[in-house]
Scaffold this motif. Structure first.
Motif, PDB file in Angstrom:
ATOM      1  N   MET A 194       0.842  -1.172   0.000  1.00 15.60           N
ATOM      2  CA  MET A 194       0.000   0.000   0.000  1.00 15.60           C
ATOM      3  C   MET A 194       0.890   1.240   0.000  1.00 15.60           C
ATOM      4  N   ILE A 195       0.587   2.190  -0.852  1.00 16.07           N
ATOM      5  CA  ILE A 195       1.353   3.424  -0.963  1.00 16.07           C
ATOM      6  C   ILE A 195       0.759   4.526  -0.098  1.00 16.07           C
ATOM      7  N   GLY A 196      -0.561   4.613  -0.035  1.00 17.49           N
ATOM      8  CA  GLY A 196      -1.209   5.680   0.729  1.00 17.49           C
ATOM      9  C   GLY A 196      -2.655   5.344   1.023  1.00 17.49           C
ATOM     10  N   THR A 197      -3.376   6.331   1.583  1.00 19.55           N
ATOM     11  CA  THR A 197      -4.797   6.175   1.870  1.00 19.55           C
ATOM     12  C   THR A 197      -5.575   7.268   1.145  1.00 19.55           C
ATOM     13  N   LEU A 198      -6.807   6.957   0.770  1.00 16.59           N
ATOM     14  CA  LEU A 198      -7.636   7.937   0.082  1.00 16.59           C
ATOM     15  C   LEU A 198      -7.951   9.073   1.037  1.00 16.59           C
ATOM     16  N   GLN A 199      -7.542  10.280   0.673  1.00 15.73           N
ATOM     17  CA  GLN A 199      -7.781  11.442   1.509  1.00 15.73           C
ATOM     18  C   GLN A 199      -9.172  12.005   1.247  1.00 15.73           C
ATOM     19  N   CYS A 200      -9.508  12.214  -0.024  1.00 18.52           N
ATOM     20  CA  CYS A 200     -10.826  12.713  -0.374  1.00 18.52           C
ATOM     21  C   CYS A 200     -11.048  12.506  -1.862  1.00 18.52           C
ATOM     22  N   VAL A 201     -12.289  12.630  -2.279  1.00 18.55           N
ATOM     23  CA  VAL A 201     -12.643  12.630  -3.695  1.00 18.55           C
ATOM     24  C   VAL A 201     -12.935  14.077  -4.056  1.00 18.55           C
ATOM     25  N   VAL A 202     -12.361  14.545  -5.162  1.00 18.15           N
ATOM     26  CA  VAL A 202     -12.456  15.943  -5.550  1.00 18.15           C
ATOM     27  C   VAL A 202     -13.223  16.063  -6.864  1.00 18.15           C
ATOM     28  N   LEU A 203     -14.218  16.933  -6.888  1.00 18.71           N
ATOM     29  CA  LEU A 203     -14.988  17.190  -8.088  1.00 18.71           C
ATOM     30  C   LEU A 203     -14.687  18.592  -8.594  1.00 18.71           C
ATOM     31  N   ASP A 204     -14.388  18.709  -9.886  1.00 23.15           N
ATOM     32  CA  ASP A 204     -14.225  20.014 -10.512  1.00 23.15           C
ATOM     33  C   ASP A 204     -15.601  20.638 -10.720  1.00 23.15           C
ATOM     34  N   CYS A 205     -15.657  21.962 -10.674  1.00 22.13           N
ATOM     35  CA  CYS A 205     -16.931  22.656 -10.841  1.00 22.13           C
ATOM     36  C   CYS A 205     -16.669  24.147 -11.060  1.00 22.13           C
ATOM     37  N   HIS A 206     -17.746  24.906 -11.335  1.00 24.67           N
ATOM     38  CA  HIS A 206     -17.634  26.362 -11.467  1.00 24.67           C
ATOM     39  C   HIS A 206     -17.640  27.056 -10.106  1.00 24.67           C
ATOM     40  N   SER A 262      -6.506  24.491   2.378  1.00 21.40           N
ATOM     41  CA  SER A 262      -6.813  25.912   2.497  1.00 21.40           C
ATOM     42  C   SER A 262      -8.186  26.112   1.871  1.00 21.40           C
ATOM     43  N   LEU A 263      -9.064  26.798   2.560  1.00 19.79           N
ATOM     44  CA  LEU A 263     -10.408  27.039   2.057  1.00 19.79           C
ATOM     45  C   LEU A 263     -10.466  28.444   1.491  1.00 19.79           C
ATOM     46  N   ASP A 264     -10.936  28.556   0.255  1.00 27.31           N
ATOM     47  CA  ASP A 264     -11.071  29.857  -0.387  1.00 27.31           C
ATOM     48  C   ASP A 264     -12.099  29.735  -1.506  1.00 27.31           C
ATOM     49  N   GLU A 265     -12.191  30.737  -2.359  1.00 27.76           N
ATOM     50  CA  GLU A 265     -13.196  30.712  -3.419  1.00 27.76           C
ATOM     51  C   GLU A 265     -12.938  29.616  -4.455  1.00 27.76           C
ATOM     52  N   ASP A 266     -11.742  29.042  -4.454  1.00 27.57           N
ATOM     53  CA  ASP A 266     -11.401  27.996  -5.413  1.00 27.57           C
ATOM     54  C   ASP A 266     -11.484  26.589  -4.830  1.00 27.57           C
ATOM     55  N   TRP A 267     -11.763  26.463  -3.530  1.00 27.61           N
ATOM     56  CA  TRP A 267     -11.729  25.142  -2.894  1.00 27.61           C
ATOM     57  C   TRP A 267     -12.711  25.120  -1.719  1.00 27.61           C
ATOM     58  N   SER A 268     -13.530  24.087  -1.664  1.00 25.13           N
ATOM     59  CA  SER A 268     -14.479  23.909  -0.582  1.00 25.13           C
ATOM     60  C   SER A 268     -14.551  22.423  -0.248  1.00 25.13           C
ATOM     61  N   THR A 269     -14.978  22.085   0.970  1.00 27.87           N
ATOM     62  CA  THR A 269     -15.057  20.684   1.376  1.00 27.87           C
ATOM     63  C   THR A 269     -16.363  20.395   2.096  1.00 27.87           C
ATOM     64  N   VAL A 270     -16.692  19.108   2.165  1.00 22.03           N
ATOM     65  CA  VAL A 270     -17.763  18.611   3.023  1.00 22.03           C
ATOM     66  C   VAL A 270     -17.190  17.429   3.786  1.00 22.03           C
ATOM     67  N   HIS A 271     -17.169  17.541   5.108  1.00 22.57           N
ATOM     68  CA  HIS A 271     -16.791  16.424   5.970  1.00 22.57           C
ATOM     69  C   HIS A 271     -18.086  15.658   6.246  1.00 22.57           C
ATOM     70  N   LEU A 272     -18.190  14.448   5.697  1.00 21.48           N
ATOM     71  CA  LEU A 272     -19.398  13.642   5.823  1.00 21.48           C
ATOM     72  C   LEU A 272     -19.498  13.021   7.214  1.00 21.48           C
ATOM     73  N   PRO A 273     -20.707  12.653   7.643  1.00 22.90           N
ATOM     74  CA  PRO A 273     -20.875  12.076   8.973  1.00 22.90           C
ATOM     75  C   PRO A 273     -20.039  10.816   9.227  1.00 22.90           C
ATOM     76  N   ASP A 274     -19.725  10.048   8.183  1.00 22.96           N
ATOM     77  CA  ASP A 274     -18.949   8.812   8.373  1.00 22.96           C
ATOM     78  C   ASP A 274     -17.438   9.046   8.351  1.00 22.96           C
ATOM     79  N   GLY A 275     -17.015  10.319   8.247  1.00 20.62           N
ATOM     80  CA  GLY A 275     -15.595  10.636   8.274  1.00 20.62           C
ATOM     81  C   GLY A 275     -14.974  10.874   6.915  1.00 20.62           C
ATOM     82  N   ARG A 276     -15.639  10.465   5.857  1.00 18.76           N
ATOM     83  CA  ARG A 276     -15.096  10.724   4.522  1.00 18.76           C
ATOM     84  C   ARG A 276     -15.226  12.205   4.183  1.00 18.76           C
TER      85      ARG A 276
END
Length: 125
Positions: free
Chosen positions: A1-13, A38-52
């Motif tokens: 194993m090389i790493g763990t999945l950190q997050c899934v990223v979707l491109d959008c406007h 870093s959170l800004d106008e170009d990047w946003s996240t959702v921390h889901l209830p299950d930790g993903r």
């Protein structure tokens, strides 16, 4: 194993708007402070209830996919969290990945079929 999945990223406007949509759909917290991003106008996240975590990244020339039209393919990438960036990059290349770009804190590679993914050091701040 090389790493763990950190997050899934979707491109959008509009990352913040898409994050709000997915938080309403799946639950979770929008733009919770997290030293990995870093959170800004170009990047946003959702921390889901299950930790993903879902990430949303602004793409200026974003073209939405049209299912199942291959001229407008699905657009997302995986962020893979690693302990040692150099070792992880070397291991991924040995598996058939290609390095496309290196940034200060992370790198972009493509899998053997050309899909992009990012290697992100675990202690990236």
């Amino acid at each position: 194993m090389i790493g763990t999945l950190q997050c899934v990223v979707l491109d959008c406007h509009y990352p913040a708007g898409l994050a709000q949509f997915y938080a309403a759909l799946l639950g979770g917290e929008v733009d919770r402070p997290d030293p990995r991003w870093s959170l800004d106008e170009d990047w946003s996240t959702v921390h889901l209830p299950d930790g993903r975590v879902l990430g949303f990244q602004r793409a200026e020339d974003y073209r939405p996919p049209i299912w199942p039209d291959p001229a407008h393919p699905q657009q997302l990438h995986l962020d893979v969290e690693v302990e040692d960036y150099a070792a992880a990059e070397a291991a991924a290349v040995a598996l058939g990945a290609e390095v496309r770009a290196r940034h200060d804190r992370w790198g972009v590679l493509t899998d053997p079929a050309g899909h992009p993914f990012c290697l992100v050091p675990r202690h990236c701040a």
